[in-house]
Write a protein that holds these residues in place. Structure first.
Motif, mmCIF file in Angstrom:
data_model
loop_
_atom_site.group_PDB
_atom_site.id
_atom_site.type_symbol
_atom_site.label_atom_id
_atom_site.label_comp_id
_atom_site.label_asym_id
_atom_site.label_seq_id
_atom_site.Cartn_x
_atom_site.Cartn_y
_atom_site.Cartn_z
ATOM 1 N N LYS A 622 -17.951 -39.829 24.167
ATOM 2 C CA LYS A 622 -19.356 -40.228 24.153
ATOM 3 C C LYS A 622 -20.161 -39.408 25.157
ATOM 4 C CE LYS A 622 -18.660 -45.015 22.662
ATOM 5 N NZ LYS A 622 -18.768 -46.450 23.059
ATOM 6 N N LEU A 623 -19.578 -39.129 26.317
ATOM 7 C CA LEU A 623 -20.275 -38.304 27.302
ATOM 8 C C LEU A 623 -20.534 -36.909 26.743
ATOM 9 C CD1 LEU A 623 -18.402 -39.203 30.619
ATOM 10 C CD2 LEU A 623 -20.675 -39.964 29.917
ATOM 11 N N LEU A 624 -19.540 -36.334 26.089
ATOM 12 C CA LEU A 624 -19.719 -35.004 25.511
ATOM 13 C C LEU A 624 -20.777 -35.023 24.412
ATOM 14 C CD1 LEU A 624 -15.981 -33.849 25.255
ATOM 15 C CD2 LEU A 624 -17.701 -33.037 26.882
ATOM 16 N N ARG A 625 -20.754 -36.055 23.591
ATOM 17 C CA ARG A 625 -21.725 -36.146 22.496
ATOM 18 C C ARG A 625 -23.139 -36.382 23.000
ATOM 19 N NH1 ARG A 625 -19.638 -33.833 18.021
ATOM 20 N NH2 ARG A 625 -17.577 -34.678 17.495
ATOM 21 N N GLY A 626 -23.263 -36.841 24.234
ATOM 22 C CA GLY A 626 -24.581 -37.098 24.798
ATOM 23 C C GLY A 626 -25.201 -35.911 25.515
ATOM 24 N N LEU A 627 -24.499 -34.788 25.609
ATOM 25 C CA LEU A 627 -25.040 -33.601 26.279
ATOM 26 C C LEU A 627 -26.188 -33.002 25.473
ATOM 27 C CD1 LEU A 627 -21.689 -31.863 27.294
ATOM 28 C CD2 LEU A 627 -23.236 -33.137 28.805
ATOM 29 N N ARG A 628 -27.084 -32.317 26.161
ATOM 30 C CA ARG A 628 -28.189 -31.657 25.459
ATOM 31 C C ARG A 628 -27.665 -30.616 24.469
ATOM 32 N NH1 ARG A 628 -29.781 -30.820 30.674
ATOM 33 N NH2 ARG A 628 -29.641 -28.562 30.379
ATOM 34 N N THR A 629 -26.550 -29.986 24.843
ATOM 35 C CA THR A 629 -25.987 -28.925 24.002
ATOM 36 C C THR A 629 -24.875 -29.437 23.098
ATOM 37 O OG1 THR A 629 -24.560 -28.388 25.891
ATOM 38 C CG2 THR A 629 -26.559 -27.079 25.605
ATOM 39 N N ALA A 630 -24.858 -30.737 22.831
ATOM 40 C CA ALA A 630 -23.769 -31.329 22.036
ATOM 41 C C ALA A 630 -23.654 -30.709 20.651
ATOM 42 C CB ALA A 630 -23.985 -32.836 21.917
ATOM 43 N N ALA A 631 -24.738 -30.154 20.117
ATOM 44 C CA ALA A 631 -24.668 -29.540 18.779
ATOM 45 C C ALA A 631 -23.659 -28.403 18.747
ATOM 46 C CB ALA A 631 -26.050 -29.035 18.372
ATOM 47 N N LEU A 632 -23.403 -27.754 19.894
ATOM 48 C CA LEU A 632 -22.439 -26.665 19.935
ATOM 49 C C LEU A 632 -21.033 -27.145 19.599
ATOM 50 C CD1 LEU A 632 -23.604 -24.854 23.216
ATOM 51 C CD2 LEU A 632 -24.074 -24.171 20.846
ATOM 52 N N LEU A 633 -20.755 -28.404 19.877
ATOM 53 C CA LEU A 633 -19.420 -28.940 19.605
ATOM 54 C C LEU A 633 -19.105 -28.944 18.116
ATOM 55 C CD1 LEU A 633 -19.644 -32.013 22.027
ATOM 56 C CD2 LEU A 633 -18.365 -29.891 22.441
ATOM 57 N N ASP A 634 -20.119 -29.102 17.305
ATOM 58 C CA ASP A 634 -19.923 -29.187 15.856
ATOM 59 C C ASP A 634 -20.111 -27.850 15.156
ATOM 60 O OD1 ASP A 634 -19.409 -31.964 15.914
ATOM 61 O OD2 ASP A 634 -21.557 -32.351 16.076
ATOM 62 N N GLY A 635 -20.302 -26.792 15.944
ATOM 63 C CA GLY A 635 -20.430 -25.466 15.365
ATOM 64 C C GLY A 635 -21.866 -25.113 15.023
ATOM 65 N N VAL A 636 -22.293 -23.918 15.418
ATOM 66 C CA VAL A 636 -23.633 -23.440 15.104
ATOM 67 C C VAL A 636 -23.549 -21.962 14.730
ATOM 68 C CG1 VAL A 636 -24.837 -25.088 16.592
ATOM 69 C CG2 VAL A 636 -24.066 -22.913 17.549
ATOM 70 N N ARG A 637 -24.469 -21.543 13.882
ATOM 71 C CA ARG A 637 -24.593 -20.132 13.494
ATOM 72 C C ARG A 637 -23.238 -19.549 13.062
ATOM 73 N NH1 ARG A 637 -29.545 -18.210 14.829
ATOM 74 N NH2 ARG A 637 -28.849 -16.046 14.590
ATOM 75 N N GLY A 638 -22.541 -20.287 12.204
ATOM 76 C CA GLY A 638 -21.307 -19.789 11.635
ATOM 77 C C GLY A 638 -20.063 -20.044 12.452
ATOM 78 N N ARG A 639 -20.210 -20.571 13.674
ATOM 79 C CA ARG A 639 -19.034 -20.874 14.489
ATOM 80 C C ARG A 639 -18.441 -22.209 14.044
ATOM 81 N NH1 ARG A 639 -18.511 -18.304 19.498
ATOM 82 N NH2 ARG A 639 -17.632 -20.217 20.392
ATOM 83 N N PRO A 640 -17.120 -22.351 14.060
ATOM 84 C CA PRO A 640 -16.505 -23.611 13.614
ATOM 85 C C PRO A 640 -16.660 -24.707 14.667
ATOM 86 C CG PRO A 640 -14.817 -22.107 14.400
ATOM 87 C CD PRO A 640 -16.115 -21.331 14.412
ATOM 88 N N ALA A 641 -16.508 -25.940 14.233
ATOM 89 C CA ALA A 641 -16.512 -27.074 15.162
ATOM 90 C C ALA A 641 -15.265 -27.027 16.034
ATOM 91 C CB ALA A 641 -16.564 -28.384 14.379
#
Length: 689
Positions: A622-641
């Motif tokens: 939950k702490l990780l999912r609450g970070l401002r940059t949490a979207a990076l965890l699920d992959g962005v711009r073609g990077r995998p989750a």
């Protein structure tokens, strides 16, 4: 172990030592208050000169009273304090309220005196509030031993500031806010904030516990007591923005402030943390009604687009959701409103209130009945029609018909609210109007400021800052860390299940070549015993073979001259995300964990979250999912989750280790590399306290 404070809040008899006829002395104010309920229990006044005080005979000593006294208030000069305590214990006192100052707050000598007095009191089986306090009051037992009167009500107020308590009382009066108890904490030499929170949790007439504290004592015990109270706890504290005085030797230490620690403790314990007396009053006024919900989907009802838009923004700023209503709910609203009304959310009557004031009540009924609505925020002009009729100013020409219709609407709203557990909060331009007063008397919080109404609703709905996770006790201390070096810390964490790449510590070229033969490249070379290795140029990555490794060693050793180095297998950084995991031991709250975006940009980005350690894997996620940059965890711009579950499990192990080692002041893993297929720690350090 919980303490029995019955003798403190409901004593059989009371004595005020230092009672005085001199209005300039605190003993005068306390004695006058104590005499407000002489029929409830015997009240004895003690003045060493005897005579009369406030028209009553005064004993020259406690012994002269000739009978046991349950509770003794001591308001005498410091030179006579210990003797007064001894006299109180000799006459059988089970509780002492010490007004006298000049103890721990005055320096080491005063602290030693205070400790000795507290030990004598505890040895006698008694309890002591203070010293350096301003008294106590309990409206439920007619015990008045403070200089000020407190209106009766459901709030227990535990405060280290007398003036702040007075301000809260003044601010609360317009909201009908009253107090079950007041305790001035003083130096907490014996009875602590934790003792009082636990006792107020058991006190049936108390429904909300309000705390102003500058010194928590055992902060973790306070958080645990608040989490287990079963009643809302609201905290206002000072000094939250002051960083630790100890020089930080890690990113964790540099990034962690008192504000972060207190906020994390409050979130974990479910405590409402406020910043000002005004905000505390707003939250208390909302919570005193006892109406709460677990959801935060909020419907905004207004009679003007401007108020609706402002209120929707304020609600979202307070952590509430203002979703568009579904088609069935909108259809039901259209059945009670006219064509130009907006029904999406905010719901805008668009002038219908002036044609038919009962449209307010009809709309509130439909919103409260909607399954997709957890709470309602009504904002704007409601109250203005009755205010105009009552001479409070404002209001369109409409006469008594509109005023009467609005007051009928207030009664119907109160009736609709009584049939549901969902909360309603009102912001009005005319909060003192008869219509708004009728709502307030029915338990609806009414405010004149939009932001206050939104904050109040946030306190009633679903923990906008995140659901409390509870406060875990640190695990039992284990064998102290004997080797705080880099490889010693790696070994400690590896034994706990934290994965690291293969590595060897070396001190010369021969050992370096042996390490290169032990595992395949590419390699990483790190200079050890160098603070912030990356900043100092003490880390070289992607050394393809032993020749590259040897060349890098010679160059680095010539420049840094470190006593030893670490040769490590290079982890696969592709598709990975670097995190930081740290634990710092706070003097009040114990081990506090920090997680966030890691690597060399940790302090620049400052995207981190905090929690009391140890942190369970679910809470870590939950702490990780609450970070401002949490979207990076699920992959962005073609990077995998990346594998967040694996990272959370490693975080849990790291925080468990730190919590079990009280000798470690700071423990940090940075970076913790999390990839699509797991997580691995790439660097670690510990600072002993």
């Amino acid at each position: 172990m919980t303490r029995d404070l019955t003798s403190l809040f409901d004593p059989g008899s009371v004595a005020v030592v230092g009672a005085s006829d001199d209005p300039a002395k605190y003993g005068h104010a306390v004695a006058a208050q104590a005499l407000r309920a002489p029929g409830r229990r015997p009240v004895h006044l003690v003045n060493r000169r005897g005579g009369t005080v406030l028209g009553r005979p005064a004993a020259t000593s406690l012994g002269e009273i000739g009978e046991p006294v349950d509770l003794v208030v001591i308001s005498v000069p410091g030179t006579g304090f210990e003797a007064a305590v001894d006299d109180a214990l000799a006459c059988g006192a089970k509780a002492i309220v010490a007004i006298t100052a000049g103890f721990a707050e005055a320096g080491p000598a005063g602290r030693a005196r205070q400790r000795a007095v507290a030990e004598r009191v505890r040895a006698a089986g008694a309890v002591l509030v203070g010293p350096n306090c301003l008294g106590i009051a309990d409206n439920t037992t007619e015990l008045y031993l403070a200089s000020d009167r407190f209106a009766p009500g459901p709030v227990a107020l535990l405060s280290q500031s007398g003036n702040l308590a007075l301000e809260l009382q003044l601010r609360g009066a317009p909201h009908g806010l009253g107090f079950s108890r007041f305790v001035s904490l003083g130096n907490q030499a014996d009875v602590t904030l934790v003792d009082l929170v636990e006792d107020c949790a058991r006190h049936e007439p108390t429904s909300v516990i309000a705390v102003y504290a500058e010194d928590f004592g055992d902060g973790r015990a306070f958080a645990r007591a608040a989490a287990e109270a079963g009643k809302p706890v609201v905290l206002l504290t000072a000094g939250r923005g002051t960083a630790s005085a100890r020089s930080a030797q890690s990113h964790t230490g540099a990034l962690t402030t008192s504000a972060d620690v207190v906020a994390a403790a409050c979130r974990d314990a479910g405590v409402e943390l406020v910043r000002t007396p005004r905000e505390m009053t707003v939250v208390l006024a909302a919570l005193a009604g006892g109406r709460r919900t677990t959801g935060r989907r909020t419907a905004v009802l207004t009679d003007g687009g401007g108020h609706g838009a402002v209120a929707a923004d304020a609600a979202e700023d307070a952590g509430l959701d203002v979703p568009e209503l579904g088609a069935p709910a909108q259809d039901r609203l259209r059945s009670v409103l006219w064509e130009q009304s907006a029904v999406g959310n905010p719901v805008d009557l668009a002038g219908m209130g002036e044609q038919r004031p009962l449209s307010y009540a009809d709309t509130v009924r439909e919103l409260l009945a909607a399954d997709e609505v957890d709470a309602v925020l009504m904002t704007g002009y409601f109250g203005g029609y009755a205010a105009s009729e009552g001479g409070l100013g404002g209001g369109p020409a409409g006469g008594s018909l509109l005023a009467e219709g609005e007051q009928r609407a207030a009664k119907e709203i109160a009736g609709h609210l009584a049939a549901t557990p969902k909360p309603l909060v009102v912001q009005s331009m005319y909060p003192e109007s008869p219509s708004c007063r009728a709502l307030a008397e029915a338990g609806v919080p009414v405010f004149d400021a939009t932001e206050d109404a939104a904050r109040a609703l946030a306190a009633l709905t679903g923990r906008a800052a995140g659901a409390p996770t509870g406060v875990a006790a640190p695990p039992p201390a284990t064998t102290p860390l004997g080797d705080p070096s880099y490889h010693g810390v790696r070994a400690l964490l590896t034994a706990a299940g934290v994965p690291f790449p293969a590595a060897r510590e070396i001190t010369d070229e021969t050992e370096l070549l042996a390490a290169a033969a032990a595992f395949e490249g590419p390699y990483v070379l790190k200079a050890l015993h160098v603070l912030h290795k990356s900043d100092a140029g003490g880390v070289v990555l992607r050394l393809a073979d032993r020749d590259a490794l040897l060349a890098a060693y010679r160059q680095m050793h010539g420049r840094l001259g470190a006593p030893s180095y670490s040769v490590e297998a290079m982890a696969d950084l592709s598709d990975g995300l670097e995190l930081i995991v740290g634990v710092q031991r706070d003097p009040r709250f114990g081990p506090v964990a920090m997680v966030g975006l890691g690597g060399v940009l940790t302090e620049t980005l400052r995207d981190v979250a905090f929690a009391l350690a140890p942190v369970a894997a679910g809470s870590a996620e939950k702490l990780l999912r609450g970070l401002r940059t949490a979207a990076l965890l699920d992959g962005v711009r073609g990077r995998p989750a990346v594998d967040v579950t694996a990272a959370a499990a490693v975080i849990a192990r790291i925080t468990e280790v730190a919590a079990a080692h009280p000798e470690i002041a700071e423990l940090e893993v940075n970076p913790l590399l999390v990839r699509p297929d797991g997580s691995i720690a790439l660097d670690a350090r510990a600072v002993l306290g």
